[in-house]
Design a protein around this motif. Structure first.
Motif, PDB file in Angstrom:
ATOM      1  N   ALA A 172       0.591  -0.690   0.420  1.00  0.00           N
ATOM      2  CA  ALA A 172      -0.120  -0.092  -0.154  1.00  0.00           C
ATOM      3  C   ALA A 172       0.484   1.372  -0.112  1.00  0.00           C
ATOM      4  N   LEU A 173       1.985   1.194   0.384  1.00  0.00           N
ATOM      5  CA  LEU A 173       3.141   2.549   0.476  1.00  0.00           C
ATOM      6  C   LEU A 173       4.577   2.318  -0.597  1.00  0.00           C
ATOM      7  N   SER A 174       4.155   1.612  -1.945  1.00  0.00           N
ATOM      8  CA  SER A 174       4.225   1.583  -3.071  1.00  0.00           C
ATOM      9  C   SER A 174       5.325   3.021  -3.256  1.00  0.00           C
ATOM     10  N   PRO A 175       3.691   3.595  -3.656  1.00  0.00           N
ATOM     11  CA  PRO A 175       4.237   5.263  -4.164  1.00  0.00           C
ATOM     12  C   PRO A 175       4.777   5.733  -2.904  1.00  0.00           C
ATOM     13  N   GLN A 176       4.470   5.994  -1.756  1.00  0.00           N
ATOM     14  CA  GLN A 176       5.542   6.897  -0.531  1.00  0.00           C
ATOM     15  C   GLN A 176       7.044   5.970  -1.377  1.00  0.00           C
ATOM     16  N   PHE A 177       7.019   4.047  -1.581  1.00  0.00           N
ATOM     17  CA  PHE A 177       8.842   3.952  -1.630  1.00  0.00           C
ATOM     18  C   PHE A 177       9.703   4.604  -2.635  1.00  0.00           C
ATOM     19  N   LEU A 178       8.610   4.565  -3.879  1.00  0.00           N
ATOM     20  CA  LEU A 178       9.618   5.339  -4.911  1.00  0.00           C
ATOM     21  C   LEU A 178       9.529   6.994  -4.660  1.00  0.00           C
ATOM     22  N   PHE A 179       8.312   7.958  -3.899  1.00  0.00           N
ATOM     23  CA  PHE A 179       8.697   8.845  -3.655  1.00  0.00           C
ATOM     24  C   PHE A 179      10.246   8.541  -2.571  1.00  0.00           C
ATOM     25  N   TYR A 180       9.994   8.969  -1.655  1.00  0.00           N
ATOM     26  CA  TYR A 180      11.526   8.905  -1.067  1.00  0.00           C
ATOM     27  C   TYR A 180      12.790   8.811  -1.673  1.00  0.00           C
ATOM     28  N   THR A 181      12.205   7.532  -2.721  1.00  0.00           N
ATOM     29  CA  THR A 181      13.709   7.090  -3.326  1.00  0.00           C
ATOM     30  C   THR A 181      14.704   8.551  -4.097  1.00  0.00           C
ATOM     31  N   PHE A 182      13.801   9.265  -5.221  1.00  0.00           N
ATOM     32  CA  PHE A 182      13.658  10.129  -5.158  1.00  0.00           C
ATOM     33  C   PHE A 182      13.921  11.187  -4.900  1.00  0.00           C
ATOM     34  N   VAL A 183      13.264  11.131  -3.472  1.00  0.00           N
ATOM     35  CA  VAL A 183      13.915  12.259  -3.128  1.00  0.00           C
ATOM     36  C   VAL A 183      15.675  11.624  -2.371  1.00  0.00           C
ATOM     37  N   ALA A 184      15.587  10.684  -1.814  1.00  0.00           N
ATOM     38  CA  ALA A 184      17.228  10.525  -0.828  1.00  0.00           C
ATOM     39  C   ALA A 184      18.146  11.139  -2.842  1.00  0.00           C
ATOM     40  N   ALA A 185      17.698  10.620  -3.503  1.00  0.00           N
ATOM     41  CA  ALA A 185      18.410  10.283  -4.687  1.00  0.00           C
ATOM     42  C   ALA A 185      18.499  11.971  -5.313  1.00  0.00           C
ATOM     43  N   PHE A 186      17.229  12.551  -5.228  1.00  0.00           N
ATOM     44  CA  PHE A 186      18.200  13.835  -5.678  1.00  0.00           C
ATOM     45  C   PHE A 186      18.877  14.715  -4.824  1.00  0.00           C
ATOM     46  N   ILE A 187      18.739  14.570  -3.333  1.00  0.00           N
ATOM     47  CA  ILE A 187      19.089  15.412  -2.409  1.00  0.00           C
ATOM     48  C   ILE A 187      21.066  14.828  -2.364  1.00  0.00           C
ATOM     49  N   LEU A 188      21.161  13.567  -2.698  1.00  0.00           N
ATOM     50  CA  LEU A 188      23.005  12.844  -3.315  1.00  0.00           C
ATOM     51  C   LEU A 188      23.095  13.702  -4.260  1.00  0.00           C
ATOM     52  N   CYS A 189      22.124  13.289  -5.273  1.00  0.00           N
ATOM     53  CA  CYS A 189      22.876  13.878  -6.104  1.00  0.00           C
ATOM     54  C   CYS A 189      23.255  15.187  -6.713  1.00  0.00           C
ATOM     55  N   LEU A 190      22.633  16.337  -5.612  1.00  0.00           N
ATOM     56  CA  LEU A 190      22.107  18.183  -5.640  1.00  0.00           C
ATOM     57  C   LEU A 190      23.754  17.983  -4.913  1.00  0.00           C
ATOM     58  N   ALA A 191      23.670  16.960  -3.419  1.00  0.00           N
ATOM     59  CA  ALA A 191      24.995  17.728  -3.142  1.00  0.00           C
ATOM     60  C   ALA A 191      26.913  17.329  -3.720  1.00  0.00           C
ATOM     61  N   LEU A 192      26.035  16.219  -4.649  1.00  0.00           N
ATOM     62  CA  LEU A 192      27.336  15.983  -5.265  1.00  0.00           C
ATOM     63  C   LEU A 192      27.492  16.727  -6.801  1.00  0.00           C
ATOM     64  N   MET A 193      26.925  17.378  -7.355  1.00  0.00           N
ATOM     65  CA  MET A 193      26.891  18.056  -7.823  1.00  0.00           C
ATOM     66  C   MET A 193      27.065  19.673  -7.501  1.00  0.00           C
ATOM     67  N   LEU A 194      27.506  20.013  -6.437  1.00  0.00           N
ATOM     68  CA  LEU A 194      27.018  21.368  -5.989  1.00  0.00           C
ATOM     69  C   LEU A 194      29.322  20.907  -6.087  1.00  0.00           C
ATOM     70  N   GLN A 195      29.087  19.896  -5.048  1.00  0.00           N
ATOM     71  CA  GLN A 195      31.038  20.361  -4.630  1.00  0.00           C
ATOM     72  C   GLN A 195      31.908  20.192  -6.381  1.00  0.00           C
TER      73      GLN A 195
END
Length: 278
Positions: A172-195
């Motif tokens: 039932a939480l599969s939509p949330q799972f994908l949302f958290y997946t891409f939030v985490a990926a975006f935050i980490l990728c943003l940090a790498l982009m700024l670095q």
């Protein structure tokens, strides 16, 4: 099988758009970050902005698995970039695709999803096709390095997290799972982009957003497909079918020429798909 077909088409579209962007984008990491930002936006729309943090005892586990999934996405991308520089694009692409061995091995050894004889033969033909279509006569096996094994494991673990959630998570939480997946990926990728001091320009934003839409749906449809199709069938079908569609698109859209062994590999893919889905 409908969801698996939609996942294949979405994944192929990601590769085709990336091919279109190859001569127009200078910052790959900034484009990747924009891709994840679009994935976050689409995931939020499908989940519902008022349902991103539902009152559920399974929410912490869902957030945790999503964060791990997002981290594995970024790690596999970094490993791919590093291997392209060290070992060349041919071997790197091959070992990235061979990452399907990881979730399949996990499903067989841990979940007891034993393939039938025809599925096993189809799987072996699929692996052979991946090698044939990527390893040209100029690619030497003597170039294999430990980094390629790490790429195989990293890419395989990232793909396999869909099966982990399907097995351990709350459907039932599969939509949330994908949302958290891409939030985490975006935050980490943003940090790498700024670095790395990258800033997205219009091409990075445009192609990043364009890639993000099919990227989200490939993950969404694969997750749904795993509800009804075993991993030993879903992953090789997903992988080699995507290769088939992208290769055919390359021939007709980008006027790419294939070697004889690559045409033979395409035929082998069709045989493997028949055996995997009998």
């Amino acid at each position: 099988m409908l969801y698996l077909l939609l996942a294949i088409l979405s994944s192929a579209m990601v590769s085709i758009v990336m091919r279109l962007s190859s001569h127009r984008v200078s910052g790959n990491i900034s484009m990747l970050a924009m891709n994840y930002l679009m994935c976050v936006a689409v995931a939020a729309c499908y989940t519902g902005f008022g349902n991103l943090f539902p009152a559920s005892s399974d929410l912490p586990h869902t957030v945790g698995m999503g964060a791990i999934h997002g981290l594995l996405y970024l790690i596999s991308f970094i490993l791919l970039q590093w291997n392209v520089q060290k070992n060349g694009v041919v071997l790197s692409a091959t070992f990235m695709k061979l990452g399907l061995l990881v979730p399949i091995a996990g499903s067989v050894l841990l979940l007891g999803e034993i393939p039938s004889l025809t599925e096993l033969i189809g799987f072996c033909i699929a692996i052979a096709a991946i090698l044939l279509i990527n390893l040209t006569p100029n690619a030497s096996v003597s170039q294999f390095r430990p980094g390629l094994i790490l790429l195989l494991l990293g890419g395989g673990c990232a793909d396999g997290m869909a099966k982990v959630f399907e097995t351990l998570g709350n459907p039932a939480l599969s939509p949330q799972f994908l949302f958290y997946t891409f939030v985490a990926a975006f935050i980490l990728c943003l940090a790498l982009m700024l670095q790395q001091n990258q800033r997205p320009g219009l091409p990075e934003i445009f192609f990043g957003f364009l890639i993000g839409i099919p990227n989200y749906f490939s993950a969404k449809f694969l997750l749904k497909a795993l509800d009804t199709v075993s991993a030993v069938v879903a992953y090789p079908t997903y992988s080699v079918s995507t290769i088939f569609v992208v290769t055919i698109a390359g021939v007709f859209l980008f006027r790419e020429r294939l070697e004889k062994q690559q045409w033979f590999a395409l035929g082998s893919i069709l045989v493997s798909l028949i055996l995997l889905n009998i």
